[in-house]
Design a protein around this motif. Structure first.
Motif, PDB file in Angstrom:
ATOM      1  N   ASP A 252       0.880  -1.181   0.000  1.00 56.52           N
ATOM      2  CA  ASP A 252       0.000   0.000   0.000  1.00 56.52           C
ATOM      3  C   ASP A 252       0.911   1.222   0.000  1.00 56.52           C
ATOM      4  O   ASP A 252       1.364   1.670   1.050  1.00 56.52           O
ATOM      5  CB  ASP A 252      -0.883  -0.044   1.262  1.00 56.52           C
ATOM      6  N   HIS A 341      -6.162  -2.768   5.061  1.00 56.00           N
ATOM      7  CA  HIS A 341      -6.373  -2.197   6.399  1.00 56.00           C
ATOM      8  C   HIS A 341      -6.513  -3.400   7.315  1.00 56.00           C
ATOM      9  O   HIS A 341      -7.600  -3.928   7.519  1.00 56.00           O
ATOM     10  CB  HIS A 341      -7.632  -1.334   6.431  1.00 56.00           C
ATOM     11  N   GLU A 372       1.775   7.352   6.353  1.00 57.48           N
ATOM     12  CA  GLU A 372       1.255   8.032   5.168  1.00 57.48           C
ATOM     13  C   GLU A 372       0.722   9.435   5.457  1.00 57.48           C
ATOM     14  O   GLU A 372      -0.483   9.677   5.373  1.00 57.48           O
ATOM     15  CB  GLU A 372       0.171   7.185   4.494  1.00 57.48           C
TER      16      GLU A 372
HETATM   17  N1  GLY Z   1      -4.802   2.851  -0.015  1.00 63.76           N
HETATM   18  C1  GLY Z   1      -5.634   3.153   1.076  1.00 63.76           C
HETATM   19  C2  GLY Z   1      -4.853   3.616   2.223  1.00 63.76           C
HETATM   20  O1  GLY Z   1      -3.775   4.136   2.057  1.00 63.76           O
HETATM   21  O2  GLY Z   1      -5.198   3.442   3.350  1.00 63.76           O
END
Ligand code: GLY
Ligand code: MN
Ligand code: MN
Length: 430
Positions: A252, A341, A372
């Protein structure tokens, strides 16, 4: 890591799962456990189904994301028993299972029936999976406390899982490089998506989630879901959030690329990149993940002031007044594993200042998390500030300019180790 090593780790992984599951079952009074892989529901009023990706606990054992109507039976002291649905069907192909060492520790049977197999089990049986698949099955369905204990078995990744997550990062990084090149060559969102899929060798239905590919202001929609087939007249920025699955395990990753002449936006992206690097460095055993989230808000406050987006308010006020949250409305990340997730992130609820945070635990070796941070120009969140009593502190011209570039997110996948952390995305060259 060569495939032979990976496959031998898988056998250890299954043995570790056997121990963890047996413990959880014993603690909750169950003598056997049946796991359904699930099945894709049909679309209402249609003869087509939704894309299928199997149920987490089934994937945890098998990694077989595309196997509908399959079942795994666990009984302490016995080898797991896997029924794979393989109908005689001239419409669809059946999976050809490559011969791999795990088949020596899991007994595989093939079944032409969708329903649960008839089983000889004594004692108390738990059955878990999508309730739609469990209707006629005997036993306790989805007992809540057992489910929580099974989720917990997914928190500390085995060496096999870490190797798979690392490989999922290596493959996705190839896609991100191709996406960036296509953007810089003037490609549309659609073409960027094609380049990503070509480089990763994975069709979108098999990826952990639909790739988020936003050019210009589209980058300001957190989960932007369309692909324009035409490139804009002037491509100013690309945000791509995309991963792959490798043997079921997800990457991710998000990258943001400014066009060559976007000085202000590029400086902000660089600043966020430096902040993201510092946040990744915080990842270590004993660290409260919520503290990393809060540190992100402090960092964003400093960036907003340095970039001249706001002025006359100190960093503390920017956080306390909710201004940083208007620019960075989501959480700093989440657990990552067989689901993007991944489960069990919240033993305690998210704090009031971070309602969307999916992970509130103290970090321990073996956990894999995303880091992130993001910084976006989202009119619906910024409007009340721009037009409210603090409006004079915002540089409206700068915000207007940045709005055309949408936003920035930078996302890596990080493993907590005994000594600190391994950044699986950067290790892969991302
Ligand atoms: N791609 C979805 C997230 O970053 O949580
Ligand atoms: Mn993402
Ligand atoms: Mn993420």
């Amino acid at each position: 890591m060569p495939d032979t090593e990976l496959l031998s780790l898988q056998t250890d992984h299954i043995q570790a799962l056997q121990q963890r599951y047996e413990q959880a079952m014993a603690a909750h009074g169950y003598d056997s456990l049946l796991i359904s892989s699930g099945a894709a529901p049909m679309r209402y009023g249609d003869d087509q189904s939704w894309h299928f990706q199997g149920y987490g606990p089934f994937l945890h054992w098998t990694g077989l994301t595309g196997q509908e109507h399959s079942w795994l039976l666990l009984r302490p002291g016995e080898p797991p028993l896997l029924w794979l649905y393989q109908p005689i069907d001239f419409w669809h192909a059946n999976l050809e299972l490559p011969e791999e060492p795990w088949q020596q520790v899991i007994e595989v049977r093939y079944s032409q029936q969708r329903e649960a197999p008839s089983m000889e089990v004594s004692g108390k049986l738990a059955v878990i999976g999508d309730p739609a698949s469990l209707a006629e099955v005997p036993g306790d369905h989805n007992p809540v406390q057992l489910l929580a204990a099974l989720d917990e078995t997914r928190v500390h990744k085995t060496l096999y899982e870490i190797a798979c997550l690392a490989r999922a990062n290596e493959i996705a990084v190839l896609g991100h490089k191709a996406a960036r090149d296509t953007f810089l060559a003037g490609g549309s969102e659609f073409e960027i998506n094609l380049a990503y899929q070509r480089a990763t060798g994975q069709r979108e239905a098999e990826a952990p989630y639909h790739s988020i590919i936003g050019l210009n202001e589209h980058a300001g929609t957190l989960h932007y879901q369309y692909y324009d087939t035409e490139a804009p007249a002037r491509s100013r920025s690309l945000l791509i959030d995309a991963g792959v699955r490798f043997r079921g395990y997800c990457s991710d990753i998000t990258r943001t690329t400014p066009a060559a002449d976007e000085g202000r936006f590029a400086a902000l992206a660089q600043g966020l990149g430096q902040l993201q690097h510092r946040l990744c460095e915080m990842v270590a055993p004993g660290v409260d993940y919520v503290a990393i989230h809060r540190k992100t808000h402090e960092g964003i406050a400093a960036l907003l002031s340095a970039a001249g987006v706001v002025s006359g308010l100190d960093d503390k006020a920017l956080v306390e007044q909710g201004i940083t949250r208007a620019f960075f409305p989501h959480g700093i990340g989440h657990f990552l594993g067989i689901q993007v997730h991944d489960v069990a992130g919240k033993r305690k609820p998210s704090p009031a200042d971070a309602p969307l945070l999916r992970l509130t635990r103290t970090l321990e070796p073996g956990m894999v998390v995303t880091i992130e941070p993001g910084l976006y120009i989202i009119p619906s969140l910024l409007g009340p500030f721009l037009n409210g009593p603090l409006g004079e502190h915002f540089n409206h011209a700068v915000i207007d300019e940045l709005q055309g570039c949408g936003g920035i997110r930078i996302e890596d996948n990080v493993l907590v180790t005994a000594e600190g952390a391994r950044n699986l995305t950067r290790e892969a060259g991302g």
